[in-house]
Write an enzyme that holds these catalytic residues in place. Sequence first.
Site, PDB file in Angstrom:
ATOM      1  N   HIS A  41       4.277  15.554  -5.777  1.00  0.00           N
ATOM      2  CA  HIS A  41       3.596  16.744  -5.287  1.00  0.00           C
ATOM      3  C   HIS A  41       4.588  17.773  -4.777  1.00  0.00           C
ATOM      4  CE1 HIS A  41      -0.554  14.677  -4.802  1.00  0.00           C
ATOM      5  NE2 HIS A  41      -0.342  15.132  -6.023  1.00  0.00           N
ATOM      6  N   CYS A  95       4.673   4.420  -7.056  1.00  0.00           N
ATOM      7  CA  CYS A  95       5.510   3.944  -5.941  1.00  0.00           C
ATOM      8  C   CYS A  95       5.090   2.518  -5.566  1.00  0.00           C
ATOM      9  CB  CYS A  95       5.324   4.868  -4.740  1.00  0.00           C
ATOM     10  SG  CYS A  95       6.035   4.188  -3.242  1.00  0.00           S
ATOM     11  N   HIS A 123      -7.350  13.023  -3.232  1.00  0.00           N
ATOM     12  CA  HIS A 123      -5.945  12.742  -3.534  1.00  0.00           C
ATOM     13  C   HIS A 123      -5.875  11.654  -4.614  1.00  0.00           C
ATOM     14  CE1 HIS A 123      -1.750  11.572  -2.949  1.00  0.00           C
ATOM     15  NE2 HIS A 123      -1.587  12.722  -2.287  1.00  0.00           N
ATOM     16  N   GLU A 125      -3.905   9.290  -5.119  1.00  0.00           N
ATOM     17  CA  GLU A 125      -3.609   7.944  -4.611  1.00  0.00           C
ATOM     18  C   GLU A 125      -4.886   7.248  -4.146  1.00  0.00           C
ATOM     19  OE1 GLU A 125      -0.834   7.716  -1.299  1.00  0.00           O
ATOM     20  OE2 GLU A 125      -1.668   5.765  -0.781  1.00  0.00           O
ATOM     21  N   THR A 164      -1.244   5.602   1.994  1.00  0.00           N
ATOM     22  CA  THR A 164       0.117   5.270   2.450  1.00  0.00           C
ATOM     23  C   THR A 164       0.700   6.312   3.399  1.00  0.00           C
ATOM     24  OG1 THR A 164       0.978   6.335   0.473  1.00  0.00           O
ATOM     25  CG2 THR A 164       0.723   3.940   0.386  1.00  0.00           C
ATOM     26  N   SER A 220       1.017  18.273  -1.117  1.00  0.00           N
ATOM     27  CA  SER A 220       1.565  16.959  -0.738  1.00  0.00           C
ATOM     28  C   SER A 220       0.926  16.474   0.552  1.00  0.00           C
ATOM     29  CB  SER A 220       3.086  17.074  -0.561  1.00  0.00           C
ATOM     30  OG  SER A 220       3.557  15.995   0.208  1.00  0.00           O
TER      31      SER A 220
HETATM   32 FE1  F3S Z   1       5.961   5.974  -1.858  1.00  0.00          FE
HETATM   33 FE2  F3S Z   1       5.935   6.468   0.645  1.00  0.00          FE
HETATM   34 FE3  F3S Z   1       7.223   7.968  -0.925  1.00  0.00          FE
HETATM   35  S1  F3S Z   1       4.253   5.854  -0.561  1.00  0.00           S
HETATM   36  S2  F3S Z   1       6.126   7.887  -2.775  1.00  0.00           S
HETATM   37  S3  F3S Z   1       7.684   5.879  -0.498  1.00  0.00           S
HETATM   38  S4  F3S Z   1       6.110   8.626   0.810  1.00  0.00           S
END
Ligand code: F3S
Length: 783
Positions: A41, A95, A123, A125, A164, A220
Site C-alpha cells: 500500500h 506476508c 482492507h 487482509e 495484523t 495503508s
Molecule cells: Fe507483514 Fe507486518 Fe509488514 S503484517 S507486511 S510485517 S506490517
Amino acid sequence: MQIKLARHMGYCFGVKRAIEMVERALEEGPYPIWTLGPIIHNPVVVDLLRDRGVKVATDPSQVSSGTLILRTHGTGADERATFSPSIGKIVDATCPFVQKAQNKARQLAEQGKSIIVFGDKNHPEVKAILSYAGKGALCIGNVSDLDAICLDDTTGELEVIAQTTSRRQDIDEILKALEEKGIQANLSNTVCTATELRQEAARELAQECDLVLVIGGKTSANTGQLVRIVEEFGVECYLVESEKDVWPQWFEGKHVVGVTAGASTPDWVIKEVVGKVEELEKTNLETKPEELHEGHEQEEIGTKESNEQVPETSPEAPQSDVVIESAEEMVEDKATAELYDETFKTLREGDIVEGKVMSVDENGALVDVGYKSEGIISPQELERRDEIGDYDISPGDEIMVYVLNVDSVDGSLRLSKRKADEELAWKDLEQAYREQSVIEAPVVQEVKGGLVVDVGVRAFVPASQVERGYVNDLSKYVGQTLRLKVLELDRSKNRVILSQRVVLEEDHERLCKETWDTIAEGQVRTGTVKGITDFGVFVDLGGVDGLLHISELSWGRVNHPSEVVKEGQEIQVKVLKVDKERGRISLGRKQVLPDPWDDVEAKYPVGIEIKGEVTRTAPFGAFVQIEPGVEGLVHISEISQQHIAKPEEVVNSGDQVMVRVLRTRPDERKISLSIKQADQTLLESHGEESPETLPKEAAEEVLQEAVEESVEPKEAPVEEEILEEPIAEAVEEAKEEVSEEEPVQEGDSDESCSADREVQQDSADVKEPEPDNKETGTVSQEE
Ligand code: F3S
C-alpha cells in the site's frame, strides 16, 4: 528546528520480502508480470513498478498468462479459486504474519468455533482472513460495532482474530466489552511485531515533538494507525506520500519536528522527505522573519493549517544574536544529518549486534536489531554446535546476534545466535587468558577424567584441576557454577582447558594471610568444623585451622567431639591462644556458651531433690551430673543408709539416681549432694532401676575402670596445660571431700585435714535435717 526520526520506521520485513519477490520476477519472468491488487500500500512504489512493467490486476480474471504475484496483504480463498490455469507462475508474496492469521482463521473454522475478525472490512487482509474464517464469521471495525451485531447464536467460546496492524489498546477494549456482555473470548495473537514497534516509536516521537510527519500510503492501514497514535497526543500531524506533499508553512514556530513512516514506505522516500524538511528549514533561516510570515499568509497549503506563527524577533535585538542563533541551529542540523545517516545505516555480514526477540516459534525467532530492521534466526542457528544445550529465549529477551546475510533471497536479515555467542565467548576467553582473570561457568557434564563446563563454547576442567585436593566423586559438581582460570586455549583445535584449583589456591593463600594478620587472643570468630578426632576438633577460621580441644567444647561432659559438632558445621569459637611462630591456634567453644554455674544457686537451692547421672566414682564418693556442665559430689557417707566400703557397692558410672542438694559453692564450681537423703522411690516409680539394686559385681567392675581412668587419663596429643587441669582439679576435690570414714590413702596433709573438716561439716549438715524442710525439699541457710 530539530528533526527527530522515529526509532522504527519504513519497510517492514514482510514488505521488503514482497518487493524482493517482484524484483526477482522482473528478472526471471515469465512475462507479463502481474500483481493481484497493489503489491504494497504505497502508490509511489506501485507507480515505479508499473513504469517497469508490473501490471496491477484488480480481479484475477484479468490475468491469464505470465507471472501472478499475490499481494503482501493476502489473497482470499475465494479469489484463489478463480485463478486461470494458464497462468505461467504464481508467486505468493503474502506476508508470513498475514499467513499466520489466515491459517489461524482456517483452523478455528474447521473446529467449528465462533469467530470475530477485528479490522477494516474493506482492507484486503481482513477480506482474506474472513474468507478462511467461514460463513459464520463476523467482522467489527471498532468496539461500538459489537452492539450492532447479534451474538445470541454464539456457541461456547468466541475466538477473536485481529488484523495484523491493529493497536493493542483497541483489541483490549473489544475483549473488555465482550467480557461485560458475559462472553468468554479467546484472542489469537496475530498482531505483527513490526507494526507494534513502529506504533511504539510513533508514541515516543509524539511526546517529544510539536509536529510529526507520517510518510506512507493513504490507503495503508499501518500508516493510518501511526497518524491516529500521534493525533491522540494532541500533536499536529501530517500524512505525506512523498516530499511533494510537504509544505513550508507547517514548520512555522515549530522547534522539534518528528518524522516516521509506515511499513510500506521505502528508505529513499523517507530520505527525500527529510531532505525537503531540512531544505525548507534552511530557506526559512535565510528568510527574514517578516517576509516568511507574509509569504505564509498568501500560500494555500495541504491537509492542515498551522495556527502557530513564527515568533517575531524583537526589533531591539542586536543583529549578531540572530546570527549566533542561526549558527547553533546549523550545528543542530548537522547532528540531525548524522542521526539521519545512522538511521539508514545497513548492517554488514559478520556484524554482531544486540537485538530484541519479538517472537519465537517452530520456524525460529524474529529479532529486532534496530536500524529499522528485523531479522530471522532459523531453528538451526538457535542450536548449540557442541550439544551441551539449546538456547532458551523468549519474546522480550535482549540477545546478541551475528549477521549471517544482509541481502538474502527473501529480503530479510538472516541472523545467528549460536555464532554470535561463540564469537563473543572466544573473545572473552582470549581476554581472560591474556589477563589471567577469573571467569564463571556452569558445569554441564561429568566425563571421563574431568568436567565439561559451558563458557559459550565447550570447555574442559581436568579432575586434577577441580579442587585443591583429590576429588573422588565429580558428579556432585554438575549444575554448579565454578570460578575458573584459563590454562590452555587453542581455537583451531576448539580446545579450552580451565582450572578451578588455581583459583582456590590463590583464594586460600590470600585468606590465610588475612587470618594470620588479624587473629588475636580473646576474639570470638566464626569457623567451620573441618575435622573431628577423639581429642578435639579442627576448625577452619579462614584458610587457617585452629584446635578446639574436647575439654573446651562444652560445659558438660563430652565423651566424643562428634556428640557436639558435625563436620562442615559453622560454629562460634573464642581464640584462647595464638602461636604464630609454631602456626598454632587454640580455641574454646564453651566460652561463648552460657555458663551453667552462673545461676546454679537459683536453680538448685539447698534441699531440692533432682535426678542426676553418676559420671564417675572415687574411693571417697561418686560424682553426679545434674545438668550438662554441673557435677556434684556425693560423699561415700551420703550414698547409702548402710555402711559401705566403696561407692561401687551401690552406684556406678551411668546410673540414674535421685540426689538431694546439701550445699552449693558456685564460685568453686562445687555442689555437695546426697543419695541416701533423696527419695529414690521417685526414680523407681518411673520404672528406672535404683542404684541400690545394681548388681555388686557390675558396680565393682565399673569402679575399677573409673579408678584407672582417673589415675591414668587417656593419652591425647593436646597441650599440657589443658590436659592437666581436670586431673589436678579432681585430686584437689578428692582431698577436700575425704571424710574420717574414708581416710586418704597416701599420707595425711594439712590440706586433707581441712578437707576432712569441710566434709564433716557437710555431714553434720545432713545428719539432722529438719523434718518439715525435708518434706518440702528445702534446708535453711543456718543448717
Ligand atoms: Fe507483514 Fe507486518 Fe509488514 S503484517 S507486511 S510485517 S506490517
